[in-house]
Enzyme design. Structure first.
Site, PDB file in Angstrom:
ATOM      1  N   LYS A 197       0.864  -1.184   0.000  1.00 26.85           N
ATOM      2  CA  LYS A 197       0.000   0.000   0.000  1.00 26.85           C
ATOM      3  C   LYS A 197       0.898   1.230   0.000  1.00 26.85           C
ATOM      4  O   LYS A 197       1.707   1.421   0.915  1.00 26.85           O
ATOM      5  CB  LYS A 197      -0.890  -0.010   1.239  1.00 26.85           C
ATOM      6  CG  LYS A 197      -1.730   1.257   1.382  1.00 26.85           C
ATOM      7  CD  LYS A 197      -2.655   1.192   2.588  1.00 26.85           C
ATOM      8  CE  LYS A 197      -3.455   2.483   2.722  1.00 26.85           C
ATOM      9  NZ  LYS A 197      -4.351   2.451   3.890  1.00 26.85           N
ATOM     10  N   LYS A 250      -2.232  -1.390  -3.794  1.00 24.50           N
ATOM     11  CA  LYS A 250      -3.111  -0.233  -3.648  1.00 24.50           C
ATOM     12  C   LYS A 250      -2.283   1.047  -3.682  1.00 24.50           C
ATOM     13  O   LYS A 250      -1.302   1.129  -2.951  1.00 24.50           O
ATOM     14  CB  LYS A 250      -3.850  -0.337  -2.316  1.00 24.50           C
ATOM     15  CG  LYS A 250      -4.700   0.869  -1.996  1.00 24.50           C
ATOM     16  CD  LYS A 250      -5.248   0.770  -0.608  1.00 24.50           C
ATOM     17  CE  LYS A 250      -5.952   2.076  -0.301  1.00 24.50           C
ATOM     18  NZ  LYS A 250      -6.408   2.146   1.055  1.00 24.50           N
TER      19      LYS A 250
HETATM   20  C1  PBG Z   1      -7.060   3.846   5.780  1.00 23.39           C
HETATM   21  C2  PBG Z   1      -7.428   3.574   4.353  1.00 23.39           C
HETATM   22  C3  PBG Z   1      -7.315   4.463   3.289  1.00 23.39           C
HETATM   23  C4  PBG Z   1      -7.883   3.838   2.175  1.00 23.39           C
HETATM   24  C5  PBG Z   1      -8.310   2.571   2.585  1.00 23.39           C
HETATM   25  N1  PBG Z   1      -7.997   2.425   3.947  1.00 23.39           N
HETATM   26  C6  PBG Z   1      -6.809   5.859   3.244  1.00 23.39           C
HETATM   27  C7  PBG Z   1      -5.460   6.152   3.720  1.00 23.39           C
HETATM   28  O1  PBG Z   1      -4.579   5.290   3.838  1.00 23.39           O
HETATM   29  O2  PBG Z   1      -5.252   7.329   4.003  1.00 23.39           O
HETATM   30  C8  PBG Z   1      -8.012   4.449   0.805  1.00 23.39           C
HETATM   31  C9  PBG Z   1      -9.124   3.954  -0.039  1.00 23.39           C
HETATM   32  C10 PBG Z   1      -9.462   4.809  -1.213  1.00 23.39           C
HETATM   33  O3  PBG Z   1      -8.873   5.877  -1.472  1.00 23.39           O
HETATM   34  O4  PBG Z   1     -10.389   4.411  -1.940  1.00 23.39           O
HETATM   35  N2  PBG Z   1      -6.089   3.030   6.326  1.00 23.39           N
HETATM   36 ZN    ZN Z   2      -5.592   3.863   8.468  1.00 25.83          ZN
END
Ligand code: PBG
Ligand code: ZN
Length: 326
Positions: A197, A250
């Site tokens: 991620k 992601k």
């Molecule tokens: C939080 C989380 C995020 C997303 C999924 N879980 C945002 C972040 O890391 O700030 C993003 C999902 C999206 O943008 O569709 N841990």
């Molecule tokens: Zn988070």
């Protein structure tokens, strides 16, 4: 053979010929719809930055899932939030009466065949909006966060979640969650790691929907750097070693190379998270008349499938029939 004897256009001369060779679209069962659950009843609040998506109370979510389940969509991924007190450790995330903990059994009851996944993180429940508690230097305290994340995952499993999905990017979170699940006799609960991620600028619309933006600083100290491919790949290797059942990349569309690389590197199922910014930018372009929405959505989802994703986590899921229908 060479031109003019060799002519590649012969293979794509008519729609009927092209149909013989084109890969089919990914089936609806491979899609998972990420949804935002809120407290209360009868609430359906459109999210301005994500047209077509809403914050839903549990009853409205169950109603909204009817047409989704009937299209054969594989599952949902639940994101909770609280209107109660947020604290430094995000304790609302493992409240057994929290929205996620109540939504899971309601969905399982209404749609037994829908796979219910839950996002396991703390950022929507901490006062400062980071994915774990802070230490004295203001950094996220990794080991303290891991202990709390394990409690969140166990509370989701106890509610009946089929899959728990830790997204905090803490070291050791997969190992700790697997151990905690097993200790509590949830050895059948699947663990989908947000394994690679990235610290991405494509999460903006989501943070608006979830009210989860950090009040100070950013997430670069825990989420992967897009400038360092090898470190990003190692993140997934580590989560595989720690016992993840499913890996994830992601965002997805900006990272097709990472998806394709991981596809060759692991035999685990791979999920692609087609994030909020990737969704909303197509809608914004279509609204300006700069592209056909259905065609752009279709092309982007075919790209994720082609790159090797087994599972497509996408806000387009409820519109599957419209996007891929004849
Ligand atoms: C939080 C989380 C995020 C997303 C999924 N879980 C945002 C972040 O890391 O700030 C993003 C999902 C999206 O943008 O569709 N841990
Ligand atoms: Zn988070």
């Amino acid at each position: 053979m060479r031109f003019p004897e060799l002519r590649l256009r012969r293979l794509r001369r008519t729609p009927a010929i092209r149909r013989l060779f084109d890969a089919p679209p990914p089936p609806p069962a491979k899609f998972v719809w990420p949804v935002f659950v809120v407290e209360g009843e009868g609430r359906c609040e459109p999210i301005a930055a994500m047209p077509g998506q809403s914050r839903l109370s549990v009853d409205e979510l169950v109603r909204a899932l009817e047409p989704v389940a009937s299209q054969g969509i594989g599952g949902v991924l639940l994101f909770g939030q609280t209107e109660g007190e947020k604290d430094a450790g995000g304790s609302g995330a493992f409240d057994e009466r929290g929205v996620v903990q109540r939504a899971v059994p309601a969905i399982k009851r209404a749609f037994p065949d829908l796979v219910v996944m839950t996002d396991v993180c703390l950022c929507a429940y901490t006062a400062h909006g980071h994915c774990g508690p802070l230490d004295r230097q203001g950094q996220v305290d990794n080991d303290a966060a891991v202990g709390l994340l394990a409690r969140v995952a166990v509370s989701h499993a106890a509610a009946g979640a089929d899959v728990v999905a830790p997204s905090a990017m803490m070291d050791g979170q997969v190992q700790a969650i697997r151990a905690a699940l097993d200790e509590n006799a949830f050895d059948q609960t699947l663990l989908m790691a947000y394994s690679t991620k990235f610290a991405s600028s494509m999460y903006g619309p989501f943070r608006d929907a979830e009210n989860s933006a950090p009040s100070a600083g950013d997430r670069k100290g825990y989420q992967a750097s897009y400038g360092n491919l090898r470190a990003a790949l190692r993140e997934s290797d580590f989560d595989e070693d720690e016992g993840a059942d499913i890996l994830m990349v992601k965002p997805a569309l900006f990272y097709l190379d990472v998806l394709a690389r991981l596809r060759e590197r692991t035999e685990l199922p791979l999920a692609a998270y087609n994030v909020s910014g990737e969704y909303s930018m197509l809608i914004a372009a279509a609204e300006r008349g700069w592209g056909d929405l259905r065609a752009m959505a279709r092309e982007s989802l075919m790209a994720l499938d082609r790159a090797g994703a087994d599972l497509l986590l996408s806000y387009w899921a409820p519109r599957y029939r419209e996007i891929f229908g004849a």
